[in-house]
Structure formats: structure tokens, C-alpha cells
Design a protein around this motif. Structure first.
Motif: not given
Length: 140
Positions: A3-5, A110-113, A126-128, A132-134
Motif C-alpha cells: 500500500l502506498f499512501f 472477497g476484498n479488492n483494491f 486510492s485504489f489506483q 500501480v504499485v502492485n
């Protein structure tokens, strides 16, 4: 899942893209220590241990800046917390570098970005940006 904040130099007036705040790898402010504002939410994040585990920091590191007298105190729903993170500039590809705080998170079935970025991390990313980093990760 990394995760990138979205974080940036507080003196910069730069609008983020959906992927994050762009940065230059030669910035002298990288890395930096900062805090994210997080709210305790039921059912999973009503104690400092679970919030600390989410951000990979100790309960004491959250309780002191959040003015909580005991790290073992239960939290009330929507209680304000200040969680320390370390930001830096990370090259995503040959044409893009973004400011981020890298955290490891195991995505649950069951989760998504989108759910991870909006629910667990309360829109701190953001999910975007997570996509991008995954680039090779497909949540199931």
C-alpha cells in the motif's frame, strides 16, 4: 499487497493524480516522518493493537500523539488517532515517481483494491495507487 499512501511535502502545492503525488528522487525531504489521521472503527479497529498492526507501528507510537493515556485502553468508535508513517519517493516506472509510505497488507478473500483503500485504510490511498504499485497482483 503493498500500500502506498498519498503523502507529500507540506510546503509543496502539488495536486495528486489518482496514482499519487509525483516527486523527484533527488528531493532532500525524502524520506520524511509524518502522521496520518485515522479513526477507530468497528468491528476490526477499536483497539490500538489492531490499528498498530495495520500500520506496522506499536500501540505506544499511536497513543502518545493521540493523547491516549494507556496503550491498552479500548477505543470508542470514530475516535481520532494520529498514526506515524515514513514517506519517501519511489520510482514506479521510468517516467513516474510518487511519494508514498509503503506498508504490507495481506488482502483478504472477497476484498479488492477499492475496498482495502476505502475501508481498511479510510481513503488514505486510492485504489489506483495500490494497483500501480502492485501491477501483477489480482485480488481474489
Amino acid at each position: 499487497l503493498f500500500l502506498f499512501f498519498l503523502c507529500c511535502d507540506s510546503q509543496a502545492v502539488i495536486e495528486p493524480t489518482t496514482s499519487g503525488y509525483t516527486c523527484s528522487l533527488n528531493q532532500t525531504t525524502s524520506p520524511c516522518q509524518t502522521y496520518v489521521y485515522y479513526r477507530a472503527v468497528a468491528p476490526d479497529f477499536l483497539d490500538l493493537a489492531s490499528v498498530g498492526d495495520l500500520f506496522s507501528v506499536s500501540r505506544l507510537m499511536i497513543s502518545n500523539p493521540s493523547n491516549i493515556s494507556s496503550p491498552s485502553s479500548p477505543l470508542v468508535p470514530f475516535q481520532s488517532l494520529f498514526v506515524p508513517i515514513q514517506c519517501s519517493c519511489n520510482r514506479i516506472n521510468s517516467s513516474m515517481s510518487i511519494s508514498y509510505a509503503g506498508l504490507n497488507y495481506t488482502i483478504k478473500a472477497g476484498n479488492n483494491f477499492y475496498l482495502v483503500s476505502t475501508d481498511q485504510f479510510q481513503n488514505l490511498t486510492s485504489f489506483q495507487s495500490v494497483e500501480v504499485v502492485n501491477p501483477s497482483l489480482v485480488p481474489t
